[in-house]
Motif scaffolding. Structure first.
Motif, PDB file in Angstrom:
ATOM      1  N   LEU A 105     -21.012  71.907  38.131  1.00 52.05           N
ATOM      2  CA  LEU A 105     -20.762  70.781  39.038  1.00 52.05           C
ATOM      3  C   LEU A 105     -22.038  70.347  39.748  1.00 52.05           C
ATOM      4  O   LEU A 105     -22.231  69.152  40.017  1.00 52.05           O
ATOM      5  N   GLN A 106     -22.913  71.301  40.035  1.00 51.52           N
ATOM      6  CA  GLN A 106     -24.155  70.980  40.743  1.00 51.52           C
ATOM      7  C   GLN A 106     -25.069  70.070  39.926  1.00 51.52           C
ATOM      8  O   GLN A 106     -25.921  69.375  40.484  1.00 51.52           O
ATOM      9  N   LYS A 107     -24.900  70.073  38.606  1.00 46.90           N
ATOM     10  CA  LYS A 107     -25.740  69.219  37.753  1.00 46.90           C
ATOM     11  C   LYS A 107     -25.493  67.739  38.031  1.00 46.90           C
ATOM     12  O   LYS A 107     -26.316  66.893  37.690  1.00 46.90           O
ATOM     13  N   PHE A 108     -24.363  67.408  38.637  1.00 43.44           N
ATOM     14  CA  PHE A 108     -23.988  66.010  38.836  1.00 43.44           C
ATOM     15  C   PHE A 108     -24.147  65.563  40.287  1.00 43.44           C
ATOM     16  O   PHE A 108     -23.579  64.557  40.704  1.00 43.44           O
ATOM     17  N   ARG A 109     -24.973  66.297  41.039  1.00 43.89           N
ATOM     18  CA  ARG A 109     -25.216  65.938  42.431  1.00 43.89           C
ATOM     19  C   ARG A 109     -26.252  64.822  42.573  1.00 43.89           C
ATOM     20  O   ARG A 109     -26.764  64.587  43.659  1.00 43.89           O
ATOM     21  N   PHE A 110     -26.531  64.098  41.482  1.00 44.20           N
ATOM     22  CA  PHE A 110     -27.285  62.848  41.634  1.00 44.20           C
ATOM     23  C   PHE A 110     -26.365  61.753  42.172  1.00 44.20           C
ATOM     24  O   PHE A 110     -26.828  60.657  42.528  1.00 44.20           O
ATOM     25  N   ILE A 111     -25.055  62.025  42.216  1.00 36.92           N
ATOM     26  CA  ILE A 111     -24.083  61.222  42.956  1.00 36.92           C
ATOM     27  C   ILE A 111     -23.798  61.986  44.249  1.00 36.92           C
ATOM     28  O   ILE A 111     -23.754  63.220  44.244  1.00 36.92           O
ATOM     29  N   PRO A 112     -23.625  61.319  45.404  1.00 34.74           N
ATOM     30  CA  PRO A 112     -23.373  62.051  46.649  1.00 34.74           C
ATOM     31  C   PRO A 112     -22.284  63.107  46.487  1.00 34.74           C
ATOM     32  O   PRO A 112     -21.234  62.845  45.885  1.00 34.74           O
ATOM     33  N   SER A 113     -22.524  64.291  47.037  1.00 33.21           N
ATOM     34  CA  SER A 113     -21.602  65.404  46.827  1.00 33.21           C
ATOM     35  C   SER A 113     -20.224  65.133  47.416  1.00 33.21           C
ATOM     36  O   SER A 113     -19.231  65.686  46.935  1.00 33.21           O
ATOM     37  N   TRP A 114     -20.128  64.284  48.433  1.00 33.02           N
ATOM     38  CA  TRP A 114     -18.812  63.993  48.995  1.00 33.02           C
ATOM     39  C   TRP A 114     -17.969  63.137  48.052  1.00 33.02           C
ATOM     40  O   TRP A 114     -16.753  63.001  48.239  1.00 33.02           O
ATOM     41  N   ARG A 115     -18.606  62.568  47.029  1.00 33.68           N
ATOM     42  CA  ARG A 115     -17.864  61.810  46.013  1.00 33.68           C
ATOM     43  C   ARG A 115     -17.381  62.699  44.874  1.00 33.68           C
ATOM     44  O   ARG A 115     -16.421  62.369  44.178  1.00 33.68           O
ATOM     45  N   LEU A 116     -18.031  63.836  44.653  1.00 32.93           N
ATOM     46  CA  LEU A 116     -17.589  64.751  43.604  1.00 32.93           C
ATOM     47  C   LEU A 116     -16.203  65.295  43.925  1.00 32.93           C
ATOM     48  O   LEU A 116     -15.904  65.633  45.066  1.00 32.93           O
ATOM     49  N   ASP A 117     -15.369  65.379  42.910  1.00 28.70           N
ATOM     50  CA  ASP A 117     -14.012  65.878  43.109  1.00 28.70           C
ATOM     51  C   ASP A 117     -13.891  67.297  42.564  1.00 28.70           C
ATOM     52  O   ASP A 117     -14.082  68.268  43.284  1.00 28.70           O
ATOM     53  N   ASP A 118     -13.596  67.428  41.286  1.00 24.49           N
ATOM     54  CA  ASP A 118     -13.476  68.757  40.701  1.00 24.49           C
ATOM     55  C   ASP A 118     -13.754  68.660  39.208  1.00 24.49           C
ATOM     56  O   ASP A 118     -14.018  67.581  38.678  1.00 24.49           O
ATOM     57  N   ILE A 119     -13.714  69.814  38.550  1.00 24.43           N
ATOM     58  CA  ILE A 119     -13.875  69.855  37.100  1.00 24.43           C
ATOM     59  C   ILE A 119     -12.564  70.314  36.480  1.00 24.43           C
ATOM     60  O   ILE A 119     -12.076  71.410  36.767  1.00 24.43           O
TER      61      ILE A 119
END
Length: 384
Positions: A105-119
Motif C-alpha cells: 500500500l505504501q507504494k501508492f502514497r504518491f496520492i495523499p494517504s488520506w485518499r487511500l482506502d484498502d487493498i
C-alpha cells in the motif's frame, strides 16, 4: 519490499500519469512492479475467508444463475464443495491483515494517504470473474500471480442498466473498447465510472486491487450535518431578521432565506470544516480489525521513546494532518490531536522514524497515547 512510493508506472512517470490519466482515462501499465510476487497463496486467502472479522465474498457464475453472491465468513467445507462453474473469492482490507500487503500500500502514497482506502485481494480459477461493472472510485489492479484478461468499456453512472436476478451491480450492456492481458507486476488503472471486466486466464490468478476513498456528496452531507448537530444546543434556533412588515403572510421572503443561509454558514467555518474532514477521512473503514488498547507499562513506553528504537504507523491506523501556522492538527483513526508541525509531518509523511527524533517533551504524552492505542508500533530500522 521497499516502502518508497512509486515514481514510475510502467512506461509513464508518476507526474505524467497524474497529469494525463488520473481520474480521466483507463490505462495499462505493464511491468510497473516487475519483481512483484504475490505474498499470498489461494489457500491462504481461503484461510482468511474463514475468519469472523474478515469481510469476504464468493461470486459464482453460470448461464442458469449469473453472478451470485455469498458473504463470508465461510466454513472450510464450502471450499471443498465449490461448483465446477467459474467462481471468484474476494477478501477486503488485506493490508490490515498481512504486513507484506500493507507495505505494498505504501507504494501508492504518491496520492495523499488520506485518499487511500484498502487493498482487496481476489483469487479465481480459469474463467472466474466478478462480471462487467463499474466503481465510483479510482482503482489500481495489480496482477500478483497468473494471468487475467481485462476489458475496458464505456463510461457509466447510476442510470446505467444492470442485470436483474443478482445482488451485484452487473452491467446489462458492456461495450469493450480495449483489451489487456496482465501478468505478475502489471497494473491496470481504472478511473471512476469506467466499465471493466476481468477474467482469469489460468488457475493461478491472484489480483490486488488498490482502492481509494471517494465519499458520495450525500454521505459527506449526512456525516457533516450529524457532526455539526452534535455540537449545537437546543438554545440555538432560527430567528427572524428585523421585520419590516409582512404584507403577504403566506410568502417565504428572500430576507428569511438569507437569514437561514447565514445561520448555516456560521456553522461551516474553516476550522469546523477542516476538523470534521480530518476526522472523517481517517475513520477506519473496518474498526473491528483495529486492536483494543493495550495495557503497556508507561515506564516501558518511556524507555522506547528515550531510546534509538524505530517506530511506524500500525497497519490499521490512518494518519493525516493539517498545518495552521505554528501548530498542527493531527488526525489518527478519527480522533484529533494538537501538536507541532514538525511532529505531524514526521508521523504522517514518513513510513518509519527513530523515536529519538520525536523526543520533544511537549509531544511525549501524545506519543505515549498513540503507543497505548496501538496506532504506533515498534519496527526494525531496516523497515524504514
Amino acid at each position: 519490499m521497499s516502502q518508497t512510493p512509486l515514481t514510475q508506472l510502467g512506461p509513464l512517470s508518476v507526474a505524467d500519469f497524474l497529469q494525463g490519466y488520473w481520474q480521466r482515462e483507463a490505462i495499462f501499465l505493464p511491468a510497473t512492479l516487475p519483481d512483484f510476487r504475490s505474498p499470498l497463496t489461494p489457500e491462504e486467502l481461503a484461510g482468511l475467508a474463514l475468519e469472523e472479522e474478515v469481510e469476504s465474498r464468493l461470486i459464482t457464475h453460470s448461464d442458469e444463475s449469473p453472478w451470485q453472491l455469498e458473504n463470508g465468513p465461510f466454513a472450510e467445507s464450502r471450499f471443498l464443495s465449490l461448483p465446477s462453474q467459474p467462481w471468484t473469492l474476494l477478501i477486503q482490507a488485506v493490508d490490515q491483515l498481512i504486513p507484506d500487503v500493507h507495505q505494498l500500500l505504501q507504494k501508492f502514497r504518491f496520492i495523499p494517504s488520506w485518499r487511500l482506502d484498502d487493498i482487496m485481494v481476489s483469487y479465481a480459477p480459469t474463467g472466474g470473474s466478478v462480471g462487467p461493472h463499474f466503481d465510483y472510485y479510482d482503482v489500481f489492479l495489480l496482477q500478483g500471480a497468473g494471468k487475467r484478461e481485462w476489458q475496458i468499456g464505456q463510461q457509466c453512472d447510476s442510470n446505467s442498466p444492470t442485470l436483474e436476478g443478482t445482488p451485484l451491480n452487473i452491467l446489462k450492456e458492456f461495450k469493450a473498447q480495449q483489451r489487456f492481458t496482465a501478468g505478475p507486476g502489471d497494473i491496470v488503472y481504472i478511473p471512476p465510472g469506467t466499465a471493466h471486466w476481468g477474467t482469469a486466464l489460468d488457475d493461478d490468478c491472484i489480483t490486488y486491487s488498490i482502492g481509494f476513498r471517494a465519499p458520495s456528496v450525500a454521505d459527506i452531507f449526512d456525516d457533516l450535518s450529524q457532526d455539526i448537530a452534535s455540537r449545537l444546543s437546543n438554545d440555538q434556533r432560527y430567528r427572524d431578521a428585523q421585520p419590516l412588515g409582512f404584507t403577504n403572510p403566506g410568502e417565504i421572503d428572500t430576507t428569511s432565506l438569507k437569514q437561514l443561509r447565514q445561520l448555516i454558514e456560521e456553522q461551516l467555518s474553516d476550522q469546523a470544516l477542516s476538523s470534521w474532514f480530518g476526522r472523517y477521512m481517517t475513520t477506519p473503514k473496518y474498526p473491528e480489525l483495529c486492536p483494543d488498547p493495550e495495557a503497556i507499562e508507561i515506564a516501558q513506553m518511556q524507555t522506547w521513546i528515550d531510546s534509538e528504537r524505530w517506530a511506524q504507523q500500525a497497519p490499521e491506523a490512518r494518519f493525516s494532518y493539517l498545518e495552521q501556522g505554528d501548530s498542527a492538527r493531527l488526525f489518527v483513526n478519527g480522533e484529533e490531536y494538537s501538536c507541532s508541525p514538525s511532529f505531524a509531518r514526521t508521523l504522517c509523511n514518513r513510513t518509519a522514524y527513530c523515536l529519538a527524533e520525536l523526543s520533544d517533551p511537549a509531544e511525549r504524552h501524545l506519543l505515549l497515547e498513540l503507543f497505548s492505542l496501538q496506532q504506533l508500533e515498534l519496527c526494525d530500522e531496516a523497515d524504514g
